[in-house]
Design an enzyme around this catalytic site. Structure first.
Site, short mmCIF file in Angstrom:
data_model
loop_
_atom_site.label_atom_id
_atom_site.label_comp_id
_atom_site.label_asym_id
_atom_site.label_seq_id
_atom_site.Cartn_x
_atom_site.Cartn_y
_atom_site.Cartn_z
N GLY A 10 -43.88 -17.65 -66.97
CA GLY A 10 -42.69 -17.03 -66.40
C GLY A 10 -41.85 -18.07 -65.68
N MET A 12 -41.83 -19.16 -62.62
CA MET A 12 -42.64 -20.10 -61.83
C MET A 12 -43.54 -20.94 -62.73
SD MET A 12 -42.23 -19.79 -58.42
CE MET A 12 -43.81 -20.11 -57.62
N GLY A 13 -44.21 -20.27 -63.67
CA GLY A 13 -45.20 -20.95 -64.49
C GLY A 13 -44.64 -22.05 -65.35
N SER A 121 -45.61 -21.01 -52.59
CA SER A 121 -44.31 -20.61 -52.07
C SER A 121 -43.27 -21.67 -52.40
CB SER A 121 -44.38 -20.44 -50.54
OG SER A 121 -43.11 -20.07 -50.03
N LYS A 171 -50.91 -16.42 -48.12
CA LYS A 171 -49.66 -16.18 -48.87
C LYS A 171 -49.18 -14.75 -48.70
CE LYS A 171 -46.34 -17.20 -51.81
NZ LYS A 171 -45.72 -15.93 -52.18
N HIS A 174 -47.54 -14.57 -45.39
CA HIS A 174 -46.29 -15.31 -45.54
C HIS A 174 -45.20 -14.39 -46.10
CE1 HIS A 174 -43.60 -17.26 -48.48
NE2 HIS A 174 -43.60 -18.34 -47.71
N ASN A 175 -45.55 -13.63 -47.14
CA ASN A 175 -44.55 -12.77 -47.75
C ASN A 175 -44.18 -11.60 -46.84
OD1 ASN A 175 -45.00 -14.51 -49.91
ND2 ASN A 175 -44.74 -12.89 -51.42
N GLU A 178 -41.79 -13.00 -44.48
CA GLU A 178 -40.53 -13.18 -45.23
C GLU A 178 -39.72 -11.89 -45.24
OE1 GLU A 178 -40.09 -13.28 -49.88
OE2 GLU A 178 -40.84 -15.23 -49.19
N TYR A 179 -40.39 -10.75 -45.43
CA TYR A 179 -39.70 -9.45 -45.42
C TYR A 179 -38.94 -9.28 -44.10
CZ TYR A 179 -41.78 -7.20 -49.58
OH TYR A 179 -42.13 -6.83 -50.86
#
Length: 296
Positions: A10, A12-13, A121, A171, A174-175, A178-179
């Protein structure tokens, strides 16, 4: 040459696979969808059409990086565990719930296969140029793969954070953070838009992002969003998508007895955004587009 098998191409990948290739790795990759395989071939990656071919193309002991969504991870690991050998290593680079990660690591260990969980991230840009990576799992296995992790990380952006599941836990939180940060920006800029002054929101974002207390990558991305989509963000949807990590953070915090009112409120606003369209929702959608390439 150092070899790695890469699964999941995708946004990122594919960028991380290209980055690893540029760092001197022999990258052999696979994607479940045919279109993803075709697209990655055009970008110069060596793509094989089955997991069996991928495993067969790698020298032992094999190292595989799996970058797929959490929903497909159990099925993928079951398939891989039947093809891999004792001593092989899997890095789960997807955003998976940490308790699932612990369970999967135990399952693979029984078969002699090591697993590390890597929270990543930085979005597609970070995957292409150097990301922030938080790793959990067996420390000896991490040490073996430290050169790999350094190859995909930006300077000072790599840490071994603990045992199996710790990387995905860090992580996840972290997210969740982020919200909350994104929601504060979205609400603040809706107030700015509603002010009695004719404020240029792009200019305010630019100003905030130079030596102010709230200077950040998020503010920089917001400035970019106003530049690309205009002051009113007309093409941005007020309905904001939400992935699992925010909700997992809230549920985990409850289980630990920790109040997370800001993160919980941010998640609730996203869930209700389709029924309650606001300019702040457009800001959130625009931000998600800027750092993650998500549909605006």
């Amino acid at each position: 040459m150092k070899y790695i098998g890469y699964i999941g191409l995708g946004k990122m990948g594919v960028n991380m696979a290209l980055h690893l290739k540029e760092q001197g790795y022999g990258v052999v990759a696979f994607n479940r969808g045919e279109e993803g395989r075709k697209s990655a071939r055009k970008k110069g990656l060596r793509i094989l059409d089955s997991l069996e071919e991928l495993i067969g193309a790698l020298p032992a002991p094999r190292v595989l990086w799996v970058m797929i969504s959490h929903a497909g991870m159990d099925e993928m690991l079951r398939k891989l565990s039947s093809l891999l050998s004792r001593g092989d290593i899997i890095v789960d680079g997807g955003n998976c719930f940490y308790q699932d990660t612990i369970r999967r690591a135990k399952m693979l260990k029984r078969k002699g296969i090591s697993m590390l969980d890597a929270g990543v991230s930085g979005g597609p840009y970070g995957a292409r140029t150097g990301a922030c990576v938080m790793v959990g799992g067996d420390k000896k296995t991490f040490k073996k793969l430290t050169p790999l992790f350094k190859s995909i990380s930006a300077p000072e952006a790599l840490s071994y954070v603990g045992s199996h599941g710790a990387g995905h836990f860090v992580k996840m939180v972290h997210n969740g953070i982020e919200y909350g940060m994104m929601q504060a920006l979205a609400e603040g800029f809706e107030v700015l838009r509603a002010s009695p002054f004719k404020l240029g929101l792009q200019e305010v974002a630019r100003l905030y992002n130079h030596k102010s207390v709230i200077e950040s990558r998020l503010v920089g991305w917001l400035q970019s969003a106003f530049k690309v989509y205009g002051q009113e963000l007309k093409t941005a949807s007020p309905s904001v998508a939400h992935t699992g990590e925010g909700e997992w953070t809230v549920k985990t915090a409850r289980a630990l007895g920790v109040p997370v009112k800001i993160i919980e409120g941010s998640l609730k606003i996203r869930k209700n955004s389709a029924k309650n369209p606001r300019f702040s929702g457009k800001v959130l959608s625009a931000l998600r587009n800027q750092f993650g390439g998500h549909t605006i």
